[in-house]
Design a protein around this motif. Structure first.
Motif, PDB file in Angstrom:
ATOM      1  N   GLU A  20       0.828  -1.214   0.000  1.00  0.00           N
ATOM      2  CA  GLU A  20       0.000   0.000   0.000  1.00  0.00           C
ATOM      3  C   GLU A  20       0.859   1.260   0.000  1.00  0.00           C
ATOM      4  OE1 GLU A  20      -4.067  -1.218   2.303  1.00  0.00           O
ATOM      5  OE2 GLU A  20      -2.208  -1.276   3.475  1.00  0.00           O
ATOM      6  N   LEU A  21       1.907   1.274   0.806  1.00  0.00           N
ATOM      7  CA  LEU A  21       2.801   2.432   0.829  1.00  0.00           C
ATOM      8  C   LEU A  21       3.488   2.600  -0.522  1.00  0.00           C
ATOM      9  CD1 LEU A  21       4.195   4.774   2.222  1.00  0.00           C
ATOM     10  CD2 LEU A  21       5.878   3.145   3.131  1.00  0.00           C
ATOM     11  N   ALA A  22       3.920   1.497  -1.093  1.00  0.00           N
ATOM     12  CA  ALA A  22       4.576   1.547  -2.406  1.00  0.00           C
ATOM     13  C   ALA A  22       3.654   2.155  -3.454  1.00  0.00           C
ATOM     14  CB  ALA A  22       5.016   0.142  -2.825  1.00  0.00           C
ATOM     15  N   GLU A  23       2.395   1.767  -3.443  1.00  0.00           N
ATOM     16  CA  GLU A  23       1.433   2.317  -4.405  1.00  0.00           C
ATOM     17  C   GLU A  23       1.264   3.824  -4.217  1.00  0.00           C
ATOM     18  OE1 GLU A  23      -2.213   0.112  -4.142  1.00  0.00           O
ATOM     19  OE2 GLU A  23      -1.246  -1.754  -4.753  1.00  0.00           O
ATOM     20  N   LYS A  24       1.225   4.277  -2.979  1.00  0.00           N
ATOM     21  CA  LYS A  24       1.068   5.701  -2.693  1.00  0.00           C
ATOM     22  C   LYS A  24       2.278   6.510  -3.151  1.00  0.00           C
ATOM     23  CE  LYS A  24      -1.841   4.806   1.342  1.00  0.00           C
ATOM     24  NZ  LYS A  24      -3.104   5.130   0.772  1.00  0.00           N
ATOM     25  N   LEU A  25       3.461   5.879  -3.113  1.00  0.00           N
ATOM     26  CA  LEU A  25       4.702   6.567  -3.489  1.00  0.00           C
ATOM     27  C   LEU A  25       5.129   6.280  -4.930  1.00  0.00           C
ATOM     28  CD1 LEU A  25       6.753   5.990  -0.216  1.00  0.00           C
ATOM     29  CD2 LEU A  25       5.518   8.050  -0.916  1.00  0.00           C
ATOM     30  N   PHE A  26       4.353   5.444  -5.624  1.00  0.00           N
ATOM     31  CA  PHE A  26       4.668   5.072  -7.009  1.00  0.00           C
ATOM     32  C   PHE A  26       6.040   4.408  -7.133  1.00  0.00           C
ATOM     33  CE2 PHE A  26       1.860   8.804  -7.098  1.00  0.00           C
ATOM     34  CZ  PHE A  26       0.752   8.242  -7.705  1.00  0.00           C
ATOM     35  N   VAL A  27       6.300   3.491  -6.205  1.00  0.00           N
ATOM     36  CA  VAL A  27       7.530   2.694  -6.228  1.00  0.00           C
ATOM     37  C   VAL A  27       7.135   1.234  -6.037  1.00  0.00           C
ATOM     38  CG1 VAL A  27       8.975   4.581  -5.336  1.00  0.00           C
ATOM     39  CG2 VAL A  27       7.962   2.935  -3.739  1.00  0.00           C
ATOM     40  N   SER A  28       8.100   0.349  -6.123  1.00  0.00           N
ATOM     41  CA  SER A  28       7.811  -1.068  -5.923  1.00  0.00           C
ATOM     42  C   SER A  28       7.804  -1.420  -4.436  1.00  0.00           C
ATOM     43  CB  SER A  28       8.862  -1.931  -6.631  1.00  0.00           C
ATOM     44  OG  SER A  28      10.114  -1.798  -5.987  1.00  0.00           O
ATOM     45  N   ARG A  29       7.126  -2.515  -4.113  1.00  0.00           N
ATOM     46  CA  ARG A  29       7.124  -3.002  -2.737  1.00  0.00           C
ATOM     47  C   ARG A  29       8.538  -3.357  -2.308  1.00  0.00           C
ATOM     48  NH1 ARG A  29       8.435  -6.912  -0.131  1.00  0.00           N
ATOM     49  NH2 ARG A  29       8.667  -8.209  -1.954  1.00  0.00           N
ATOM     50  N   ASN A  37      14.636  -1.973   5.637  1.00  0.00           N
ATOM     51  CA  ASN A  37      15.734  -2.816   6.121  1.00  0.00           C
ATOM     52  C   ASN A  37      17.070  -2.081   6.130  1.00  0.00           C
ATOM     53  OD1 ASN A  37      14.328  -5.264   6.718  1.00  0.00           O
ATOM     54  ND2 ASN A  37      14.057  -5.539   4.525  1.00  0.00           N
ATOM     55  N   GLY A  38      17.059  -0.822   5.704  1.00  0.00           N
ATOM     56  CA  GLY A  38      18.277  -0.023   5.720  1.00  0.00           C
ATOM     57  C   GLY A  38      19.268  -0.375   4.630  1.00  0.00           C
ATOM     58  N   ARG A  39      18.827  -1.120   3.640  1.00  0.00           N
ATOM     59  CA  ARG A  39      19.733  -1.515   2.551  1.00  0.00           C
ATOM     60  C   ARG A  39      19.951  -0.379   1.564  1.00  0.00           C
ATOM     61  NH1 ARG A  39      17.252  -6.623   0.206  1.00  0.00           N
ATOM     62  NH2 ARG A  39      18.950  -6.409  -1.275  1.00  0.00           N
ATOM     63  N   THR A  40      18.915   0.452   1.377  1.00  0.00           N
ATOM     64  CA  THR A  40      19.014   1.624   0.512  1.00  0.00           C
ATOM     65  C   THR A  40      18.162   2.723   1.122  1.00  0.00           C
ATOM     66  OG1 THR A  40      17.121   1.006  -0.861  1.00  0.00           O
ATOM     67  CG2 THR A  40      19.281   0.257  -1.623  1.00  0.00           C
ATOM     68  N   THR A  41      18.296   3.919   0.584  1.00  0.00           N
ATOM     69  CA  THR A  41      17.425   5.024   0.980  1.00  0.00           C
ATOM     70  C   THR A  41      16.818   5.597  -0.291  1.00  0.00           C
ATOM     71  OG1 THR A  41      19.279   6.571   0.929  1.00  0.00           O
ATOM     72  CG2 THR A  41      18.705   5.633   3.068  1.00  0.00           C
ATOM     73  N   PRO A  42      15.633   6.160  -0.173  1.00  0.00           N
ATOM     74  CA  PRO A  42      14.987   6.699  -1.370  1.00  0.00           C
ATOM     75  C   PRO A  42      15.692   7.957  -1.863  1.00  0.00           C
ATOM     76  CG  PRO A  42      13.702   7.224   0.572  1.00  0.00           C
ATOM     77  CD  PRO A  42      14.804   6.327   1.021  1.00  0.00           C
ATOM     78  N   ALA A  43      15.632   8.146  -3.170  1.00  0.00           N
ATOM     79  CA  ALA A  43      16.124   9.392  -3.745  1.00  0.00           C
ATOM     80  C   ALA A  43      15.071  10.448  -3.458  1.00  0.00           C
ATOM     81  CB  ALA A  43      16.330   9.226  -5.235  1.00  0.00           C
ATOM     82  N   LEU A  44      15.456  11.520  -2.820  1.00  0.00           N
ATOM     83  CA  LEU A  44      14.522  12.574  -2.450  1.00  0.00           C
ATOM     84  C   LEU A  44      13.755  13.073  -3.680  1.00  0.00           C
ATOM     85  CD1 LEU A  44      13.406  14.386  -0.262  1.00  0.00           C
ATOM     86  CD2 LEU A  44      15.304  15.945  -0.676  1.00  0.00           C
ATOM     87  N   LYS A  45      14.425  13.162  -4.777  1.00  0.00           N
ATOM     88  CA  LYS A  45      13.792  13.633  -6.020  1.00  0.00           C
ATOM     89  C   LYS A  45      12.604  12.756  -6.399  1.00  0.00           C
ATOM     90  CE  LYS A  45      15.183  15.237 -10.572  1.00  0.00           C
ATOM     91  NZ  LYS A  45      16.290  15.356 -11.500  1.00  0.00           N
TER      92      LYS A  45
END
Length: 49
Positions: A20-29, A37-45
């Motif tokens: 659900e969060l992924a859909e709201k942010l237009f990214v993958s689950r 899990n701290g493996r990556t961080t989102p690009a602010l852009k």
């Protein structure tokens, strides 16, 4: 609190699944999972679009 912990806490407080969060942010689950899990961080852009 680091980003990964805060993201997971906020998502759970809202009762949203990772999907659900992924859909709201237009990214993958998988992206949400990596962020939580701290493996990556989102690009602010990408989050501002």
């Amino acid at each position: 609190m680091i980003f990964a912990e805060k993201l997971k806490k906020e998502r759970k407080e809202k009762g949203w699944s990772q999907e659900e969060l992924a859909e709201k942010l237009f990214v993958s689950r998988q992206s949400v999972s990596k962020w939580e899990n701290g493996r990556t961080t989102p690009a602010l852009k990408s989050l501002l679009s």
